[in-house]
Design a protein around this motif. Structure first.
Motif, PDB file in Angstrom:
ATOM      1  N   GLN A 191     -25.914 -25.668 -39.162  1.00  0.00           N
ATOM      2  CA  GLN A 191     -25.894 -24.610 -40.176  1.00  0.00           C
ATOM      3  C   GLN A 191     -25.816 -23.231 -39.524  1.00  0.00           C
ATOM      4  O   GLN A 191     -25.152 -22.329 -40.032  1.00  0.00           O
ATOM      5  CB  GLN A 191     -27.145 -24.696 -41.066  1.00  0.00           C
TER       6      GLN A 191
ATOM      7  N   LYS B 105     -16.095 -14.110 -39.486  1.00  0.00           N
ATOM      8  CA  LYS B 105     -14.968 -13.929 -40.401  1.00  0.00           C
ATOM      9  C   LYS B 105     -15.192 -12.738 -41.331  1.00  0.00           C
ATOM     10  O   LYS B 105     -14.266 -11.977 -41.614  1.00  0.00           O
ATOM     11  CB  LYS B 105     -14.749 -15.194 -41.224  1.00  0.00           C
ATOM     12  N   TYR B 106     -16.435 -12.559 -41.812  1.00  0.00           N
ATOM     13  CA  TYR B 106     -16.738 -11.436 -42.698  1.00  0.00           C
ATOM     14  C   TYR B 106     -16.587 -10.112 -41.959  1.00  0.00           C
ATOM     15  O   TYR B 106     -16.035  -9.150 -42.497  1.00  0.00           O
ATOM     16  CB  TYR B 106     -18.154 -11.584 -43.261  1.00  0.00           C
TER      17      TYR B 106
ATOM     18  N   HIS C 136     -13.024  -9.404 -41.606  1.00  0.00           N
ATOM     19  CA  HIS C 136     -12.500  -8.984 -42.911  1.00  0.00           C
ATOM     20  C   HIS C 136     -12.855  -7.520 -43.184  1.00  0.00           C
ATOM     21  O   HIS C 136     -12.020  -6.755 -43.662  1.00  0.00           O
ATOM     22  CB  HIS C 136     -13.083  -9.884 -44.004  1.00  0.00           C
TER      23      HIS C 136
ATOM     24  N   ASP D  92     -20.040 -18.470 -37.797  1.00  0.00           N
ATOM     25  CA  ASP D  92     -18.606 -18.474 -38.088  1.00  0.00           C
ATOM     26  C   ASP D  92     -18.288 -17.582 -39.289  1.00  0.00           C
ATOM     27  O   ASP D  92     -17.345 -16.786 -39.257  1.00  0.00           O
ATOM     28  CB  ASP D  92     -18.146 -19.902 -38.377  1.00  0.00           C
ATOM     29  N   LEU D  93     -19.087 -17.746 -40.351  1.00  0.00           N
ATOM     30  CA  LEU D  93     -18.866 -16.934 -41.548  1.00  0.00           C
ATOM     31  C   LEU D  93     -19.129 -15.462 -41.278  1.00  0.00           C
ATOM     32  O   LEU D  93     -18.405 -14.597 -41.777  1.00  0.00           O
ATOM     33  CB  LEU D  93     -19.760 -17.425 -42.692  1.00  0.00           C
TER      34      LEU D  93
ATOM     35  N   VAL E 113     -22.261 -22.612 -38.583  1.00  0.00           N
ATOM     36  CA  VAL E 113     -21.470 -22.280 -39.774  1.00  0.00           C
ATOM     37  C   VAL E 113     -21.730 -20.829 -40.179  1.00  0.00           C
ATOM     38  O   VAL E 113     -20.797 -20.077 -40.484  1.00  0.00           O
ATOM     39  CB  VAL E 113     -21.807 -23.248 -40.930  1.00  0.00           C
ATOM     40  N   CYS E 114     -22.996 -20.414 -40.156  1.00  0.00           N
ATOM     41  CA  CYS E 114     -23.338 -19.033 -40.519  1.00  0.00           C
ATOM     42  C   CYS E 114     -22.733 -18.033 -39.531  1.00  0.00           C
ATOM     43  O   CYS E 114     -22.236 -16.979 -39.942  1.00  0.00           O
ATOM     44  CB  CYS E 114     -24.854 -18.851 -40.579  1.00  0.00           C
TER      45      CYS E 114
END
Length: 103
Positions: free
Chosen positions: A37, A47-48, A51, A43-44, A40-41
């Motif tokens: 987890q 990406k954020y 962005h 990674d997000l 995954v966090c």
């Protein structure tokens, strides 16, 4: 009588050993899940952040004959969260194209 007490203690020790083994197995499983987890966090979050660096806010003067509320109401239906209207300005958030890795 001593034999019964020894048997009871032996069974209690075996039960405690089994519980400890199961708890250790559960902790290892939860640790692996937590690590996945966390990946995954991370990674997000990456990406954020990427962005956000691509987001550019454009500003334009609001037309004189249209109220800010009317403009916000009409435009927010089209692109919710991307168009912001305040007093005399209209802001539009756009994304720039992604840069390739070799640039």
């Amino acid at each position: 009588m001593k034999t019964v007490i020894i048997v009871i203690l032996a069974v209690a020790v075996l039960v405690l050993a089994a519980v400890a083994f199961l708890r250790k197995k559960q902790v290892n499983s939860l640790t692996q899940e937590l690590e996945s987890q966390r990946k995954v966090c991370d990674d997000l979050a990456f990406k954020y952040d990427k962005h956000l660096r691509r987001t550019v806010r454009l500003c334009a003067d609001k037309p004189q004959k249209i109220t800010a509320q009317y403009l916000a109401m009409k435009l927010s239906r089209l692109l919710d969260g991307f168009i912001i209207v305040d007093g005399d300005n209209c802001y539009l958030d756009v994304l720039t194209p992604e840069q390739k890795a070799n640039e």
